[in-house]
Design an enzyme around this catalytic site. Structure first.
Site, PDB file in Angstrom:
ATOM      1  N   ARG A  95      13.091  27.224  -2.743  1.00 14.88           N
ATOM      2  CA  ARG A  95      11.670  27.074  -2.392  1.00 14.88           C
ATOM      3  C   ARG A  95      11.111  25.767  -2.943  1.00 14.88           C
ATOM      4  NH1 ARG A  95       6.927  29.994  -0.452  1.00 14.88           N
ATOM      5  NH2 ARG A  95       8.148  31.807   0.140  1.00 14.88           N
ATOM      6  N   GLU A 109      -0.515  33.039  -4.331  1.00 12.16           N
ATOM      7  CA  GLU A 109       0.126  31.886  -4.961  1.00 12.16           C
ATOM      8  C   GLU A 109      -0.501  30.533  -4.638  1.00 12.16           C
ATOM      9  OE1 GLU A 109       4.779  32.928  -5.260  1.00 12.16           O
ATOM     10  OE2 GLU A 109       3.883  33.287  -3.294  1.00 12.16           O
ATOM     11  N   ARG A 132       4.564  32.773 -10.227  1.00 14.14           N
ATOM     12  CA  ARG A 132       3.583  32.453  -9.193  1.00 14.14           C
ATOM     13  C   ARG A 132       3.846  31.078  -8.556  1.00 14.14           C
ATOM     14  NH1 ARG A 132      -2.741  33.587 -10.543  1.00 14.14           N
ATOM     15  NH2 ARG A 132      -3.516  33.893  -8.418  1.00 14.14           N
TER      16      ARG A 132
END
Length: 802
Positions: free
Chosen positions: A336, A740, A368
């Site tokens: 990510r 987030e 987060r």
């Protein structure tokens, strides 16, 4: 599965509802208070440690390793076992099933280590005693000896020794190397990005209650009840149906309770089954910080080419993440970070490499943003460096690099950006925050202020929403309506303070057109909704809201069919309005009356609901596909003031415009944005993790680890939910995720601090500011910029320290 065969097809787009339904208390769009809010304030909210303890409850305490890497040569626990109140002591030999709680079954996360210790503070045994104090005192009596083994305590060392928890990964588009050679301007650099402790108010805790047949009920503070269920079943050597996990609420999670609740749940479960007595494992703050994972710290190296307008022509970037001793979720987290290297910018010819480094430190885990923040911090640093090199305002360079249309809308993972609102958001925040005028005022102030310097920065957020592990994008729900018209709501999402439960309840209230107080919100329970995904990836409301709506529509369609048949009208003539049902324009019933009639006519008033996120797919081998259903966007303008003699700083003003689509609950969304921003600000400024040369975490308590306090909040904090927001995808009532994305708005604070530091060198020396920007780091950067003035040349703009 829901009863789709009997369902009325809902062709109306629920997103067209722009305002709260008149006459309905607590439907969507209304700023309904958090369902636990009053209980939080009054101290009446029941967390795991507040559950009344049955007689005979045992209390657990872990015994920690005192080396970073070593082989246990002696472990004498005789004094521990004979200590007052001790009932049993667990070692690896006492695990009845598989000694592993790894989330991806990599078999590198033991409940208790079998001979080899891999980080300082790793639990090597566990004591169960009559009281918590007795258990903690007994732990100190252990006599353990080790043969110390070489320990890797840094990312740099892991890279040198090629030690990884997962294979390196590459993502590319175009030809970065050739593009860099062709670029008119080119710069390279490196940045260190620190980790972050979750610092949830409620630490890791599980209360295990033995059941008959060797089964166990776990009251667990976890974001992923199904994973805890499956892991503990494996640890006990039992099927999943022997373990039930229940979660009413958590006192914060932030990702720290996605995977790492399993180890503590496993120890409590083993003791409960072994002794037949309830068992509670509750870590204190110090043990929690030492023994549980954190946000991954990164080292980023980059080489960027750009033109006279600051537009990126080519980028080669490398990430090296400190994963700790085991894989945990590091592969997905590092992926990510790669996905969010672009943030809001079209990178064109780009190559992104990622190394997942194995160290002898605690295993880092979800936090987060899940790696996205690290990637976004890096590209924002690069943008600022480009701007200083060509002498342009960083905002103009950002705008020049925004995603556009046609040939500038493809990400490095070959996904087309279809919902781009960056230009509109930027125009709106520029109009509201008066950035251009304030920039001129700050430049004038800095020119006449030798000690106090001000800085300002606007940074965008483009954050992908969905689990990048595709199969996790599914959710289930269960709804019962009782004879009196009251509703029992359950789904697979967990409540960690973020307001998920109230949002889903509002969705159900809207569907049935009943007041919110008619809906009973119940604890997440693996015995009610099975095989759930973690409450993570900002997808809680998206998925569980849809699943709950699916269940509600199933029951509603049955009620409509019943009413149409009973009163001799077509189904289209049955309408639900606030608190009532109108049938054929003539008959009008209270909702509860229709429900009672349906029950007497033997109509089922219970249904499950299910949702699977559409459109998404990703081929990791080719690093291409559509891993995200949509993007959430936001803009933040932060202004700071620094003292160049001490390194101290203060955030004086923040303007935020954030796109939440069509908000399900504006009050909850505002709270998430404010909280996420402050947490992100803490990560990038004050929250510094520090290990000594022995691998001991020294910042393991509030006295040594500084999260933001009330006094750290911006003096002037202006927040707007972007009024033009609307999700182009058919999410739940056209809303957007908000868990987030707001955290990354705080990158503007870090870049504003760097901007203030740059003014020391008249913006001619690039401040190489790492994160967190503690006062010490700021002071050091100021000194380096001052020194860098000497190194100026007409050919290139130097970076501090070059």
């Amino acid at each position: 599965m829901s009863d789709n065969a009997s369902k009325v097809i809902d062709t109306k787009d629920p997103g067209e509802l722009l305002a709260p339904t008149p006459g309905l208390s607590g439907g969507i769009r209304s700023a309904s208070k958090h369902d636990s809010g009053p209980k939080h304030v009054a101290g009446e909210a029941v967390y795991v440690d507040d559950i009344l303890e049955p007689f005979g409850t045992l209390h657990l305490a872990p015994g920690a390793a005192t080396v970073a890497h070593g082989r246990i040569t002696k472990m004498d626990l005789s004094k521990v076992r004979s200590a007052p109140g001790v009932v049993c002591v667990l070692t690896a030999d006492d695990v009845p099933g598989v000694n592993d709680v790894s989330p991806a079954h990599t078999h590198d996360d033991p409940v208790l280590p079998d001979g080899i210790v891999q980080f300082y503070g790793q639990p090597v045994f566990c004591v169960a005693a009559e009281t918590r104090e007795q258990a903690r005192n007994a732990v100190k009596l252990a006599e353990i000896e080790y043969e110390e083994l070489p320990a890797i305590l840094s990312v740099k060392e892991a890279l040198e020794k090629q030690q990884f928890v997962a294979p390196p990964h590459v993502m590319a588009q175009g030809d970065a190397k050739s593009a860099l050679v062709r670029a008119k301007h080119r710069r390279s650099g490196a940045m260190e990005i620190g980790g972050q402790d979750h610092f949830y108010l409620e630490g890791q805790i599980t209360f295990a209650i033995p059941q008959e047949d060797g089964d166990v009920l776990l009251h667990c503070s976890t974001q992923h009840p199904s994973e805890v269920q499956h892991n503990i079943a494996n640890v006990l050597g039992r099927p999943a149906n022997a373990v039930t996990v229940e979660v009413r609420r958590m006192g914060g999670g932030f990702g720290g309770k996605e995977t790492q609740a399993s180890q503590w749940a496993a120890l409590a479960a083993i003791v409960a089954v072994k002794t037949g007595r309830p068992a509670k494992m509750r870590l204190d703050r110090d043990d929690d910080m030492v023994m549980t994972g954190k946000r991954h710290d990164f080292i980023v190296e980059y080489d960027v080419g750009f033109d006279d307008d600051g537009r990126i022509c080519g980028l080669d970037i490398q990430y090296a993440a400190n994963c700790g001793f085991s894989a945990d979720l590091s592969a997905a987290i590092c992926d990510r970070a790669m996905f969010h290297t672009d943030n809001a910018y079209f990178l064109g010819d780009v190559e992104i490499r990622s190394y997942r480094c194995k160290t002898n430190l605690v295993s880092n885990t979800a936090f987060r943003g899940f790696g996205g923040p690290q990637g976004m911090v890096a590209i924002e640093r690069i943008i600022d460096e480009i701007a200083m090199t060509i002498g342009r305002d960083p905002l103009d360079v950002r705008i020049a690099n925004y995603y556009g249309t046609t040939d500038r809308n493809t990400t490095p993972y070959h996904m087309t950006v279809e919902d781009n609102v960056l230009a509109e958001l930027t125009n709106d925040i520029l109009a509201s925050c008066d950035y251009r005028k304030r920039r001129e005022e700050i430049d004038a102030f800095n020119a006449q202020s030798p000690v106090i310097k001000r800085g300002i920065s606007i940074t965008p957020v483009k954050f992908g929403i969905s689990f990048t592990t595709t199969f996790l994008n599914q959710a289930g729900a269960l709804i019962h309506i009782y004879q009196d018209g009251s509703v029992h709501l359950n789904h697979g999402g967990t409540e960690m303070g973020q307001g998920l439960f109230i949002k889903v309840a509002q969705v159900v209230a809207e569907e049935f057109q009943i007041d919110l107080d008619r809906i009973k919100i119940t604890a997440t329970n693996t015995g009610k909704v099975p095989n759930t995904s973690a409450t993570a990836a900002s997808s809680g409301a998206d998925m569980n809201g849809m699943a709950a709506r699916d269940a509600a529509i199933t029951i509603k369609s049955r009620l409509i069919a019943f009413a149409a048949e009973k009163y001799g009208v077509v189904e289209a003539a049955v309408r639900f309005v606030p608190g009532r049902v109108i049938i054929g324009g003539v008959t009008e019933l209270e909702f509860a009356d229709l429900v009672k009639q349906a029950y007497l006519a033997r109509v089922s008033l219970s249904a499950t609901g299910y949702y699977a996120t559409p459109k998404i797919h990703y081929d990791r081998e080719t690093a291409s596909g559509r891993p995200f259903y949509y993007f959430a966007y936001g803009m933040a303008c932060s202004e700071v003031m620094i003292d160049t003699l001490t390194g101290e700083y203060k955030v004086t003003r923040v303007d935020i415009s954030h796109d939440v689509g069509r908000s399900l609950n504006p009050a909850i969304d505002r709270g998430q944005i404010e909280g996420g921003f402050i947490q992100g600000m803490g990560w990038l400024t004050s929250e510094e993790l520090w290990w000594d040369d022995a691998g001991r975490l020294r910042t393991h308590a509030p006295s040594t680890y500084k999260i933001p306090a009330c006094s750290d909040r911006p003096e002037d904090f202006r927040l707007e939910l972007w009024s033009s927001g609307r999700n182009v995808e058919k999410t739940i009532h056209r809303s957007k995720a908000v868990g987030e994305p707001p955290l990354m708005l705080a990158i503007s604070v870090h870049r504003a601090i760097a901007d203030a530091i740059a003014s020391v060198g008249d913006y001619k020396v690039i401040p190489m500011l790492n994160a967190p920007a503690t006062p010490e780091a700021v002071l050091n950067a100021v000194a380096n910029v001052a020194k860098g003035m000497i190194a100026q040349s007409h050919d290139a703009i130097p970076a501090a320290g070059e």
